[in-house]
Design a protein around this motif. Structure first.
Motif, mmCIF file in Angstrom:
data_model
loop_
_atom_site.group_PDB
_atom_site.id
_atom_site.type_symbol
_atom_site.label_atom_id
_atom_site.label_comp_id
_atom_site.label_asym_id
_atom_site.label_seq_id
_atom_site.Cartn_x
_atom_site.Cartn_y
_atom_site.Cartn_z
ATOM 1 N N ARG A 36 18.495 -30.421 28.183
ATOM 2 C CA ARG A 36 17.804 -31.711 29.156
ATOM 3 C C ARG A 36 16.188 -31.711 28.951
ATOM 4 N NH1 ARG A 36 19.159 -28.458 34.781
ATOM 5 N NH2 ARG A 36 19.666 -26.395 33.181
ATOM 6 N N GLY A 37 16.674 -33.078 29.546
ATOM 7 C CA GLY A 37 14.826 -33.323 29.485
ATOM 8 C C GLY A 37 14.250 -33.766 27.829
ATOM 9 N N ALA A 38 14.839 -33.806 26.769
ATOM 10 C CA ALA A 38 14.473 -33.719 25.205
ATOM 11 C C ALA A 38 13.588 -35.850 25.358
ATOM 12 C CB ALA A 38 15.828 -34.068 24.490
ATOM 13 N N GLU A 39 14.157 -36.336 26.317
ATOM 14 C CA GLU A 39 13.251 -37.537 26.723
ATOM 15 C C GLU A 39 12.324 -37.757 26.783
ATOM 16 O OE1 GLU A 39 15.049 -37.256 30.665
ATOM 17 O OE2 GLU A 39 15.718 -36.832 28.404
ATOM 18 N N PRO A 42 7.630 -36.832 22.448
ATOM 19 C CA PRO A 42 7.854 -37.950 21.536
ATOM 20 C C PRO A 42 8.219 -37.597 20.171
ATOM 21 C CG PRO A 42 5.155 -36.812 22.640
ATOM 22 C CD PRO A 42 6.611 -35.562 22.714
ATOM 23 N N LYS A 43 8.229 -39.203 19.932
ATOM 24 C CA LYS A 43 8.606 -38.690 18.848
ATOM 25 C C LYS A 43 7.800 -39.007 17.227
ATOM 26 C CE LYS A 43 12.723 -40.235 20.176
ATOM 27 N NZ LYS A 43 14.018 -39.002 20.812
ATOM 28 N N SER A 44 6.979 -38.474 17.838
ATOM 29 C CA SER A 44 6.088 -38.497 16.941
ATOM 30 C C SER A 44 4.232 -38.476 17.048
ATOM 31 C CB SER A 44 5.295 -40.026 15.246
ATOM 32 O OG SER A 44 5.345 -41.041 16.572
ATOM 33 N N THR A 61 16.178 -20.837 19.466
ATOM 34 C CA THR A 61 16.328 -21.560 20.105
ATOM 35 C C THR A 61 15.444 -22.379 20.600
ATOM 36 O OG1 THR A 61 16.025 -19.836 21.898
ATOM 37 C CG2 THR A 61 18.095 -20.009 20.918
ATOM 38 N N PHE A 62 14.671 -22.617 20.233
ATOM 39 C CA PHE A 62 13.778 -23.635 20.613
ATOM 40 C C PHE A 62 13.550 -24.180 19.739
ATOM 41 C CE2 PHE A 62 8.920 -24.768 22.561
ATOM 42 C CZ PHE A 62 10.474 -25.679 23.524
ATOM 43 N N THR A 63 13.388 -23.567 18.446
ATOM 44 C CA THR A 63 13.582 -24.393 17.271
ATOM 45 C C THR A 63 14.381 -25.848 17.089
ATOM 46 O OG1 THR A 63 11.416 -22.922 16.440
ATOM 47 C CG2 THR A 63 12.811 -24.823 14.371
ATOM 48 N N ASN A 68 16.581 -30.568 16.307
ATOM 49 C CA ASN A 68 17.461 -31.362 16.469
ATOM 50 C C ASN A 68 17.487 -32.940 17.182
ATOM 51 O OD1 ASN A 68 19.790 -29.531 15.314
ATOM 52 N ND2 ASN A 68 20.891 -30.224 17.241
ATOM 53 N N ASN A 69 15.774 -32.498 18.310
ATOM 54 C CA ASN A 69 15.316 -34.043 18.631
ATOM 55 C C ASN A 69 14.395 -34.783 18.286
ATOM 56 O OD1 ASN A 69 16.869 -34.198 21.396
ATOM 57 N ND2 ASN A 69 16.976 -31.813 21.397
#
Length: 222
Positions: A36-39, A42-44, A61-63, A68-69
């Motif tokens: 949850r919260g991947a939004e 930052p994309k870059s 697991t964190f990587t 994936n996001n």
């Protein structure tokens, strides 16, 4: 004994990098995702993601969550792991950053991390600097390194909380529990407001306050 543990830590670290990069399904086969919260990621551009530390499999697991996001993180890691034959070379080649805490070489890790952020990469940090030793697995107090990085670079700091990896590999244990599949939860919060401490990167009190603030915000997500 220490070399065996170091080898295990490094092996999971390498598996985390390459299983997420080459075939995320390998991780999916062993765990169930609760992300949850991947939004808020930052994309870059430069950013620091911080998370609590429960298990030696946390970097895997964190990587997985971050990759994936859309982001491939660099991590600050214990210098001793980088001395493990073969694996040390692999993780160094993958852009990971060795840190020699409480030594004259500690500044080199900080300088390397600053360079990584200036190059626009995502930096992953476990602010506690080690697995939690709390009996109930709550986060411990943060080291000051992440606070220094944030104040020096101005990179956004994004708090995350994770739970579930400790069921796959309990803290300070070498016994894996791969079945049944474990649910791995990652919750990412919004970037932290560090404006009250802006321009105070040389102020020891400010650095301590920022370190405590970052850890408090991680704890609130648990």
């Amino acid at each position: 004994m220490r070399s065996t543990i170091a080898y295990g830590i490094a092996l999971f670290f390498v598996l985390g990098i390459f299983s997420c990069k080459n075939d995320p399904a390998q991780v999916n086969a062993l765990t169930k995702k609760d992300w949850r919260g991947a939004e808020n990621l930052p994309k870059s551009g430069a950013a620091i993601v911080v998370c609590n530390h429960l298990s030696y499999v946390d970097p895997l697991t964190f990587t997985h969550f971050l990759y994936n996001n859309g982001r491939a993180p660099r991590y600050l890691g214990k210098e001793s792991v980088f001395r493990v034959p073969i694996i040390g070379r692999v993780i160094r080649g993958a852009g990971q950053i060795p840190v020699s805490r409480e030594s004259k070489d500690a500044v080199k890790g900080l300088e390397h991390a600053i360079a990584v952020l200036k190059a626009g990469h995502l930096l992953g940090v476990y602010p506690e600097g080690t697995l939690t030793r709390d009996e109930s697995l709550w986060p411990m107090r943060a080291k000051t390194g992440v606070a220094r990085l944030a104040l020096i670079t101005g990179a956004p700091v994004i708090p995350c909380a994770s739970w579930g990896p400790e069921k796959v590999l309990p803290p300070y244990s070498k016994k894996l529990r791969l079945f049944p599949r474990t649910k791995i939860s990652v919750l990412m919060g919004t970037p932290l407001n560090l404006d009250p401490w802006k321009g105070r990167e040389s102020d020891a009190q400010a650095i301590e306050e920022v370190a405590d603030f970052i850890m408090d915000e991680i704890t609130k997500l648990l």
